[in-house]
Design an enzyme around this catalytic site. Structure first.
Site, PDB file in Angstrom:
ATOM      1  N   GLY A 159      21.479  79.831 -28.529  1.00 27.98           N
ATOM      2  CA  GLY A 159      20.607  80.740 -27.691  1.00 27.98           C
ATOM      3  C   GLY A 159      21.549  82.557 -28.150  1.00 27.98           C
ATOM      4  O   GLY A 159      22.903  81.973 -27.826  1.00 27.98           O
ATOM      5  N   GLY A 179      21.509  85.004 -28.258  1.00 25.85           N
ATOM      6  CA  GLY A 179      21.196  86.547 -27.126  1.00 25.85           C
ATOM      7  C   GLY A 179      21.958  87.041 -26.982  1.00 25.85           C
ATOM      8  O   GLY A 179      22.995  87.288 -27.960  1.00 25.85           O
ATOM      9  N   PHE A 180      22.442  88.063 -26.380  1.00 23.49           N
ATOM     10  CA  PHE A 180      23.056  88.805 -25.935  1.00 23.49           C
ATOM     11  C   PHE A 180      24.864  87.993 -25.522  1.00 23.49           C
ATOM     12  O   PHE A 180      25.855  88.400 -26.665  1.00 23.49           O
ATOM     13  CB  PHE A 180      23.730  89.507 -24.859  1.00 23.49           C
ATOM     14  CG  PHE A 180      22.233  90.896 -24.835  1.00 23.49           C
ATOM     15  CD1 PHE A 180      22.330  92.223 -25.679  1.00 23.49           C
ATOM     16  CD2 PHE A 180      20.866  90.665 -23.862  1.00 23.49           C
ATOM     17  CE1 PHE A 180      21.015  93.191 -26.224  1.00 23.49           C
ATOM     18  CE2 PHE A 180      20.287  91.991 -24.232  1.00 23.49           C
ATOM     19  CZ  PHE A 180      19.681  92.910 -25.076  1.00 23.49           C
ATOM     20  N   GLU A 199       9.092  99.898 -14.183  1.00 24.32           N
ATOM     21  CA  GLU A 199       9.273 100.197 -16.035  1.00 24.32           C
ATOM     22  C   GLU A 199       7.834  99.968 -16.279  1.00 24.32           C
ATOM     23  O   GLU A 199       7.053 100.728 -16.938  1.00 24.32           O
ATOM     24  CB  GLU A 199      10.089  99.712 -16.486  1.00 24.32           C
ATOM     25  CG  GLU A 199      11.361 100.409 -15.945  1.00 24.32           C
ATOM     26  CD  GLU A 199      12.645 100.018 -16.928  1.00 24.32           C
ATOM     27  OE1 GLU A 199      14.370  99.954 -17.191  1.00 24.32           O
ATOM     28  OE2 GLU A 199      12.927  98.245 -17.630  1.00 24.32           O
TER      29      GLU A 199
END
Length: 427
Positions: free
Chosen positions: A14, A16-17, A174
């Protein structure tokens, strides 16, 4: 390379962050790293909704993983899909049959959509987790207006101009605010047979307030700000049906052709791979140091892990938390390689909550200070620009936002995926 003489092998699943932060913080450590992802890009997920709602282009919030790690000769990047883990053999199992050995494993595999036992709703109400999701939703939103322009039946036209967002968390809020602005500010002068300002944007939340992670006063502000944009906010009524004709909530049927799911997520199947204990969302119940019980060589972080604070509260599945966890496990690995054996519990530092409502309002809760309105929106924007990767992307996003802020126009409105015509059903 002889495995016995090679450096300690860290496999990160992964990009990601959390996975990238762990990889970055292992710079200079006596390890070799293999990072595996089923996509070739790192995605800045907090701004994914802006791709879905035509504010930003895909290239402004995603970067090739190989590009980000091109100067790291200790890192090998692999494009592939992981299907399991063999903890006894210390191997990661790949879809193509390959097995990749590891000394330390970091699972940062993220989350997927959760429909609370109604997976059959997914074709009608796509969620928002990937670039593919964002372009699919963008296409559905834009095609709704295009088809409404040609629709002569008033009821069917109303259904095409009704947009339903399920879930009142930050993503739902949002999305709702931006779709309303798209209909009311950006598109009115571009259509001749419809008035896009008549579009209905309906936000449905099963709970008693939107943005439940914020204090009640800020939730109330967010609801009021959405309603000023023209969003209909429905609280305390859960969706019980979702199909091609619309949604049913609180016993009421609402005809709608565009439905977006922002109500829940489930972890990747990492717990199944490991045979580990999991919570109701499928997140692995990790030890205080983010390892798996009985397997100190396996770390699980981000949306894949159930992590609690010393007070027993769950650590939120947000980017700052994942980055902190990535930093923590990198420090733990380096300490172990130096001979350290003590357990290093993870300590989460809450950097605050942020959510935006359209192009001029936001809510920010930093604990010591809480802000609503336009100042909060500017701070929200600065915070997100700061976390983007690269000067070019920061400038590009800043200019796009400034243009939208001053003109109301959104330029990323290309229908680039799928067919404009509905395919005929097979006979």
């Amino acid at each position: 390379m002889d495995p016995a003489s090679s450096p300690h092998h860290v496999v990160v699943v992964g990009a990601g962050f959390g996975g990238l932060e762990a990889t970055r913080n292992l710079t200079g450590a006596p390890v070799r790293i293999t990072i595996i992802d089923r996509r070739n890009h790192h995605l800045f997920q907090p701004l994914l909704y802006q791709v879905a709602t035509t504010s930003l282009a895909t290239s402004e919030i995603a970067w090739p993983i190989r590009q980000l790690l091109r100067n790291r000769e200790d890192v090998t990047t692999l494009l592939g899909t992981v299907t399991g883990v063999d903890p006894a053999g210390k191997r990661v199992l790949m879809e193509d049959g390959e097995a990749i050995p590891y000394d330390t494993l970091v699972l940062a595999t993220g989350a997927r959509h959760a429909y609370f036992g109604h997976d059959e709703w997914e074709p009608y109400a796509p969620g928002l987790k990937t670039l593919e999701d964002a372009t699919t939703i963008r296409r559905r939103i834009l095609m709704a207006f295009e088809k409404a322009e040609r629709e002569t039946d008033p009821e069917r036209r109303r259904a095409r101009l009704t947009f339903v967002i399920i879930g009142g968390g930050p993503t739902g809020v949002e999305l709702a605010g931006t779709i309303a602005e798209l209909a009311h500010d950006t598109l009115p002068r571009e259509f001749r047979n419809i008035d896009t300002r008549e579009a209905r944007v309906v936000l449905i939340e099963a709970g008693e307030r939107v943005l439940s992670a914020f204090v009640p006063a800020q939730s109330a502000y967010a609801k009021s700000a959405l309603e000023k944009l023209g969003v209909e906010v429905e609280l305390g009524r859960a969706v019980s049906e979702c199909n091609a004709q619309g949604v049913v909530y609180g016993g009421q049927h609402l005809p709608a052709k565009t439905i977006i799911w922002a109500a829940g997520v489930a972890a990747s199947p990492a717990a199944e791979w490991l045979g580990a204990s999991a919570d109701r969302a499928g997140r692995v119940m990790v030890e205080p140091d983010l390892t798996v019980a009985g397997h100190p060589e396996i770390f699980v972080i981000g949306d894949t892990a159930h992590v609690t604070t010393p007070e027993g509260k769950p650590v939120p599945g947000v980017a700052p938390a994942a980055k902190q966890q990535g930093w923590h496990i990198a420090a733990t690995i380096k300490a172990r390689l130096k001979g350290g054996s003590s357990v290093r519990p993870f300590r989460y530092k809450n950097d605050g909550n942020l959510a935006t409502i359209g192009k001029r309002a936001a809510v920010i809760d930093f604990g010591w200070i809480k802000l609503n309105g336009r100042i909060a929106w500017w701070l929200w924007g600065l915070a997100h620009i700061y976390f983007l990767i690269g000067l070019r992307n920061r400038l590009s996003v800043a200019l796009s936002w400034l243009w939208i802020y001053t003109t109301g126009q959104r330029s990323a409105r290309l229908i680039t995926q799928g067919s404009a015509q509905t395919p005929a059903k097979p006979k």
